[in-house]
Design a protein around this motif. Structure first.
Motif, mmCIF file in Angstrom:
data_model
loop_
_atom_site.group_PDB
_atom_site.id
_atom_site.type_symbol
_atom_site.label_atom_id
_atom_site.label_comp_id
_atom_site.label_asym_id
_atom_site.label_seq_id
_atom_site.Cartn_x
_atom_site.Cartn_y
_atom_site.Cartn_z
ATOM 1 N N ARG A 198 0.584 76.183 49.008
ATOM 2 C CA ARG A 198 0.222 74.805 49.357
ATOM 3 C C ARG A 198 -0.765 74.234 48.336
ATOM 4 N NH1 ARG A 198 -1.919 72.604 55.258
ATOM 5 N NH2 ARG A 198 -2.242 70.444 54.632
ATOM 6 N N ASP A 199 -1.713 75.053 47.867
ATOM 7 C CA ASP A 199 -2.683 74.587 46.865
ATOM 8 C C ASP A 199 -1.974 74.180 45.572
ATOM 9 O OD1 ASP A 199 -5.186 75.198 48.348
ATOM 10 O OD2 ASP A 199 -4.454 77.242 48.189
ATOM 11 N N ILE A 200 -0.994 74.990 45.162
ATOM 12 C CA ILE A 200 -0.275 74.691 43.926
ATOM 13 C C ILE A 200 0.544 73.413 44.081
ATOM 14 C CG2 ILE A 200 1.346 75.554 42.207
ATOM 15 C CD1 ILE A 200 -1.310 77.120 42.478
ATOM 16 N N LEU A 201 1.199 73.251 45.232
ATOM 17 C CA LEU A 201 1.999 72.053 45.467
ATOM 18 C C LEU A 201 1.128 70.801 45.560
ATOM 19 C CD1 LEU A 201 4.652 73.396 48.005
ATOM 20 C CD2 LEU A 201 4.954 72.887 45.582
ATOM 21 N N ASP A 202 -0.138 70.966 45.946
ATOM 22 C CA ASP A 202 -1.074 69.829 45.959
ATOM 23 C C ASP A 202 -1.458 69.418 44.540
ATOM 24 O OD1 ASP A 202 -1.107 69.586 48.690
ATOM 25 O OD2 ASP A 202 -2.926 70.766 48.978
ATOM 26 N N ILE A 203 -1.453 70.392 43.609
ATOM 27 C CA ILE A 203 -1.863 70.126 42.233
ATOM 28 C C ILE A 203 -0.703 69.598 41.388
ATOM 29 C CG2 ILE A 203 -2.698 71.223 40.098
ATOM 30 C CD1 ILE A 203 -4.214 73.217 41.906
ATOM 31 N N VAL A 204 0.465 70.207 41.545
ATOM 32 C CA VAL A 204 1.638 69.853 40.739
ATOM 33 C C VAL A 204 2.433 68.768 41.450
ATOM 34 C CG1 VAL A 204 3.593 70.780 39.452
ATOM 35 C CG2 VAL A 204 1.664 72.259 40.002
ATOM 36 N N ASP A 205 3.019 67.862 40.677
ATOM 37 C CA ASP A 205 3.622 66.672 41.285
ATOM 38 C C ASP A 205 5.033 66.867 41.814
ATOM 39 O OD1 ASP A 205 5.010 66.922 38.956
ATOM 40 O OD2 ASP A 205 4.482 64.974 38.128
ATOM 41 N N SER A 206 5.639 68.042 41.650
ATOM 42 C CA SER A 206 6.979 68.251 42.194
ATOM 43 C C SER A 206 7.196 69.733 42.462
ATOM 44 C CB SER A 206 8.048 67.736 41.231
ATOM 45 O OG SER A 206 8.286 68.662 40.185
ATOM 46 N N PRO A 207 7.967 70.069 43.517
ATOM 47 C CA PRO A 207 8.249 71.480 43.812
ATOM 48 C C PRO A 207 8.937 72.198 42.658
ATOM 49 C CG PRO A 207 8.850 70.098 45.680
ATOM 50 C CD PRO A 207 8.547 69.172 44.544
ATOM 51 N N ARG A 208 9.827 71.475 41.939
ATOM 52 C CA ARG A 208 10.545 72.102 40.831
ATOM 53 C C ARG A 208 9.580 72.517 39.724
ATOM 54 N NH1 ARG A 208 15.764 71.482 42.016
ATOM 55 N NH2 ARG A 208 17.359 71.473 40.450
ATOM 56 N N ARG A 209 8.701 71.612 39.322
ATOM 57 C CA ARG A 209 7.721 71.943 38.275
ATOM 58 C C ARG A 209 6.794 73.054 38.749
ATOM 59 N NH1 ARG A 209 4.227 67.411 36.007
ATOM 60 N NH2 ARG A 209 3.964 68.882 34.304
ATOM 61 N N ALA A 210 6.392 72.972 40.006
ATOM 62 C CA ALA A 210 5.481 73.982 40.546
ATOM 63 C C ALA A 210 6.115 75.359 40.509
ATOM 64 C CB ALA A 210 5.095 73.610 41.978
ATOM 65 N N ARG A 268 4.552 70.624 55.821
ATOM 66 C CA ARG A 268 3.124 70.779 55.504
ATOM 67 C C ARG A 268 2.893 71.195 54.048
ATOM 68 N NH1 ARG A 268 2.600 73.929 60.591
ATOM 69 N NH2 ARG A 268 2.183 75.743 59.274
ATOM 70 N N GLY A 269 3.972 71.379 53.280
ATOM 71 C CA GLY A 269 3.821 71.760 51.876
ATOM 72 C C GLY A 269 3.385 73.189 51.681
ATOM 73 N N GLU A 270 3.748 74.089 52.594
ATOM 74 C CA GLU A 270 3.343 75.488 52.501
ATOM 75 C C GLU A 270 4.437 76.380 51.934
ATOM 76 O OE1 GLU A 270 2.048 76.620 56.366
ATOM 77 O OE2 GLU A 270 0.274 75.322 56.336
ATOM 78 N N VAL A 271 5.604 75.799 51.657
ATOM 79 C CA VAL A 271 6.719 76.574 51.123
ATOM 80 C C VAL A 271 7.426 75.726 50.061
ATOM 81 C CG1 VAL A 271 8.430 75.751 52.803
ATOM 82 C CG2 VAL A 271 8.694 78.014 51.788
ATOM 83 N N VAL A 272 7.945 76.390 49.030
ATOM 84 C CA VAL A 272 8.676 75.687 47.982
ATOM 85 C C VAL A 272 10.129 75.520 48.418
ATOM 86 C CG1 VAL A 272 9.502 75.778 45.602
ATOM 87 C CG2 VAL A 272 7.188 76.560 46.150
#
Length: 236
Positions: free
Chosen positions: A185-197, A155-159
């Protein structure tokens, strides 16, 4: 290079954020002000703010103590008819022709990759991401079931950061009482990759009072962090 890029991104984010806020304020409290004047004022204020935010605390304090002088300088410069005069640079009588050094030695792609590899520096993941743990360690230390962890990841709630070919590890700094901080989750929706986020979340941000975004998320300051992330990443 990464630090310079992040600094440039932060200043651009400040400009965008301040310009928007000042423009809204002028429109709200000075409705008679011309639209062009409001826009110009907002851009000028935003440019000054972006320059000041990059100064050290001692430099900012010195500038604040002379804010009256700064106001007079801006006013005098704006009223000076010669402020926009161009400086003429006389051309030399003779110009020495130069041919340059050319492209140098040409190599095939494999050799090029090998040479680039000599310049690359392998930085361990933990050096920038902080302490990490796999699903087994999280279940043992925090009581997080694998199924729950995978559901958060889906669900994109954890890095989750890829380490090696297929293994994912999870930065420990994102957890509060055995759960990921609200807002990830909000940050992962904005940034295009978990690493960058995650790289952004663990760096001090001038947009957030030089605090780390992940630390503010854990203090329930989600909206501030989300707005800062949009200011940095939405324009890219």
């Amino acid at each position: 290079m990464a630090t310079q890029l992040q600094s440039a991104n932060a200043r651009a984010g400040v400009r965008k954020l301040v310009a928007s806020e000042v423009s809204d304020a002028l429109t709200r409290y000075e409705p008679s002000l011309a639209k062009a004047a409001a826009a110009n004022t907002a851009q000028i204020v935003a440019t000054i703010a972006a320059a000041v935010v990059g100064l050290s605390p001692s430099q900012q304090k010195r500038l604040k103590s002379r804010s009256g002088d700064l106001t007079d300088m801006i006013t005098a410069w704006a009223r000076d008819d010669k402020a926009d005069d161009r400086v003429e640079i006389p051309a030399p009588a003779q110009v020495e022709p130069r041919k340059g050094t050319g492209f140098g030695e040409l190599v095939d792609i494999e050799e090029g990759r090998r040479r680039l590899g000599d310049y690359a520096v392998d930085v361990p993941l933990e050096d920038w991401a902080g302490p990490l743990a796999g699903s087994s360690a999280l279940m043992e230390d925090m009581g997080i079931a694998r199924s729950t962890l995978h559901d958060w990841q889906r669900r994109g709630e954890v890095v989750a950061l890829l380490k090696g070919a297929r293994k994912h590890v999870f930065p420990l700094a994102q957890f509060v009482d055995g759960r990921p901080a609200q807002g990830i989750r909000d940050i992962l929706d904005i940034v295009d990759s978990p690493r960058r986020a995650w790289f952004w979340m663990v760096q001090s941000s001038p947009l957030l009072g030089n605090k780390r975004p992940i630390d503010l998320l854990k203090l329930d300051r989600r909206q501030e962090v989300v707005e800062a992330a949009r200011a940095v990443f939405d324009r890219q």
